[in-house]
Design an enzyme around this catalytic site. Sequence first.
Site, PDB file in Angstrom:
ATOM      1  CB  SER A 143       1.850  -2.827   3.077  1.00 40.33           C
ATOM      2  OG  SER A 143       0.946  -3.400   4.090  1.00 40.33           O
ATOM      3  CE1 TYR A 156      -0.729  -0.837  -0.850  1.00 43.54           C
ATOM      4  CE2 TYR A 156      -1.692  -2.591   0.886  1.00 43.54           C
ATOM      5  CZ  TYR A 156      -0.953  -1.195   0.873  1.00 43.54           C
ATOM      6  OH  TYR A 156      -0.959  -0.552   1.972  1.00 43.54           O
TER       7      TYR A 156
HETATM    8  N1  NAP Z   1      -3.115   2.318   7.146  1.00 40.58           N
HETATM    9  C1  NAP Z   1      -2.505   0.943   7.438  1.00 40.58           C
HETATM   10  O1  NAP Z   1      -3.486   0.068   7.648  1.00 40.58           O
HETATM   11  C2  NAP Z   1      -1.892   0.818   6.147  1.00 40.58           C
HETATM   12  C3  NAP Z   1      -0.996  -0.128   6.720  1.00 40.58           C
HETATM   13  C4  NAP Z   1       0.257  -1.112   5.969  1.00 40.58           C
HETATM   14  C5  NAP Z   1       1.119   0.009   4.879  1.00 40.58           C
HETATM   15  N2  NAP Z   1      -0.228   1.395   5.388  1.00 40.58           N
HETATM   16  C6  NAP Z   1       0.888   2.632   4.414  1.00 40.58           C
HETATM   17  O2  NAP Z   1       1.319   3.796   4.898  1.00 40.58           O
HETATM   18  C7  NAP Z   1       1.451   4.689   3.987  1.00 40.58           C
HETATM   19  C8  NAP Z   1       0.686   6.028   4.386  1.00 40.58           C
HETATM   20  O3  NAP Z   1      -0.709   5.667   3.991  1.00 40.58           O
HETATM   21  P1  NAP Z   1      -1.926   6.024   5.131  1.00 40.58           P
HETATM   22  O4  NAP Z   1      -2.393   4.876   6.679  1.00 40.58           O
HETATM   23  O5  NAP Z   1      -1.074   6.826   6.028  1.00 40.58           O
HETATM   24  O6  NAP Z   1      -3.004   6.558   4.141  1.00 40.58           O
HETATM   25  P2  NAP Z   1      -3.733   8.072   4.129  1.00 40.58           P
HETATM   26  O7  NAP Z   1      -3.952   8.516   5.587  1.00 40.58           O
HETATM   27  O8  NAP Z   1      -4.087   7.563   3.978  1.00 40.58           O
HETATM   28  O9  NAP Z   1      -2.426   9.442   3.937  1.00 40.58           O
HETATM   29  C9  NAP Z   1      -2.473   8.660   2.827  1.00 40.58           C
HETATM   30  C10 NAP Z   1      -1.168  10.144   2.134  1.00 40.58           C
HETATM   31  O10 NAP Z   1      -0.019   9.705   0.905  1.00 40.58           O
HETATM   32  C11 NAP Z   1      -0.098  11.315   0.355  1.00 40.58           C
HETATM   33  N3  NAP Z   1      -0.259  11.032  -0.682  1.00 40.58           N
HETATM   34  C12 NAP Z   1      -1.061  10.157  -1.753  1.00 40.58           C
HETATM   35  N4  NAP Z   1      -1.505  10.490  -3.274  1.00 40.58           N
HETATM   36  C13 NAP Z   1      -0.134  10.956  -2.725  1.00 40.58           C
HETATM   37  C14 NAP Z   1       0.079  12.114  -3.627  1.00 40.58           C
HETATM   38  N5  NAP Z   1       0.238  11.780  -5.448  1.00 40.58           N
HETATM   39  N6  NAP Z   1       1.615  12.788  -3.691  1.00 40.58           N
HETATM   40  C15 NAP Z   1       1.747  12.774  -2.433  1.00 40.58           C
HETATM   41  N7  NAP Z   1       0.960  12.470  -1.713  1.00 40.58           N
HETATM   42  C16 NAP Z   1      -0.097  11.112  -1.721  1.00 40.58           C
HETATM   43  C17 NAP Z   1      -1.618  11.732   1.231  1.00 40.58           C
HETATM   44  O11 NAP Z   1      -1.909  12.777   0.570  1.00 40.58           O
HETATM   45  P3  NAP Z   1      -2.843  13.716   0.074  1.00 40.58           P
HETATM   46  O12 NAP Z   1      -3.469  13.363  -0.774  1.00 40.58           O
HETATM   47  O13 NAP Z   1      -2.694  15.268   0.380  1.00 40.58           O
HETATM   48  O14 NAP Z   1      -1.577  13.886  -1.406  1.00 40.58           O
HETATM   49  C18 NAP Z   1      -1.513  11.472   2.667  1.00 40.58           C
HETATM   50  O15 NAP Z   1      -0.796  11.952   3.260  1.00 40.58           O
HETATM   51  C19 NAP Z   1       0.472   3.768   2.552  1.00 40.58           C
HETATM   52  O16 NAP Z   1       2.444   4.011   1.549  1.00 40.58           O
HETATM   53  C20 NAP Z   1       0.165   3.304   2.516  1.00 40.58           C
HETATM   54  O17 NAP Z   1       0.578   2.483   2.299  1.00 40.58           O
HETATM   55  C21 NAP Z   1      -0.922   1.832   5.889  1.00 40.58           C
END
Ligand code: NAP
Length: 247
Positions: A143, A156
């Site tokens: 991130s 985080y």
């Molecule tokens: N969106 C942003 O602005 C942003 C910025 C920087 C980094 N990121 C990173 O990008 C990644 C994806 O996040 P996102 O933005 O796509 O958020 P999101 O829409 O909330 O998706 C998060 C995903 O992680 C999965 N997850 C959470 N806990 C889990 C577990 N114990 N086992 C398996 N899967 C799990 C969820 O699936 P289930 O709940 O179905 O298990 C979901 O598919 C994360 O690592 C986040 O830190 C995002």
Amino acid sequence: MSNNIEGKVVVITGASSGLGEATAQHLATEGATVVLGARRVDRIRALAEELVDAGGKALAVETDVTRLEEVQALVEAAVKSYGRVDVMLNNAGLMPVSPLDRLKVNDWDRMVDVNIKGVLYGIAAALPHMQRQKSGHFINVSSVAGHKVVAGGAVYAATKFAVRALSEGLRQEVKPYNIRTTIISPGAVATALPDSITEPDIGAFMNLVYESAIPADSFARTVAFAISQPEDVDINEILFRPTAQEF
Ligand SMILES: NC(=O)c1ccc[n+]([C@@H]2O[C@H](COP(=O)([O-])OP(=O)(O)OC[C@H]3O[C@@H](n4cnc5c(N)ncnc54)[C@H](OP(=O)(O)O)[C@@H]3O)[C@@H](O)[C@H]2O)c1
């Protein structure tokens, strides 16, 4: 001409939503076989069905990344069904940020378990196969918070700094096995991520920050860019933000 994505077997954790879901859709369109892991199995099953109906190859495996045996089963399913694992996208994560003095210890534990240990388990599950294959590609999601710390986001940020440290160590160690490693560090991308915030006032603040968030396909394109390079080109780190984002 090959895009160096077509035919690759790509395992994606956190494929039920946001960045993982968008990447599965994008890579399937480019001809990759995608193996989808997440806890909400109904969502990944529906996504896999949608991709298969559109002519792609996809498989859904219920996976909690905090359980090593489940991440191993996810990768084993890819190898059993398709013979190999070319890319391991360690993407699952959550962001329940809050100031340390609110003592949200349960949120700290969950972030450490999913954002750090989940990535480690992804490495543990896929590395033996990639060593045997003498090829592979780890893509670990950090991130902007893996580069900068702000008050309220210490835990985080710590998990996302850890992802970068692990990835850099991995990069150096896997040279003998012809394995590539990429860290992708997004800024604000429009997903369900802010919904993981458990403190209402912090959630309201983050919703304002996310007003300038960009679509999830921005991330999917960076994944495709890293994978599509010729095999002797290793894109080690990508940091991107919305043009409007100051942090
Ligand atoms: N969106 C942003 O602005 C942003 C910025 C920087 C980094 N990121 C990173 O990008 C990644 C994806 O996040 P996102 O933005 O796509 O958020 P999101 O829409 O909330 O998706 C998060 C995903 O992680 C999965 N997850 C959470 N806990 C889990 C577990 N114990 N086992 C398996 N899967 C799990 C969820 O699936 P289930 O709940 O179905 O298990 C979901 O598919 C994360 O690592 C986040 O830190 C995002």
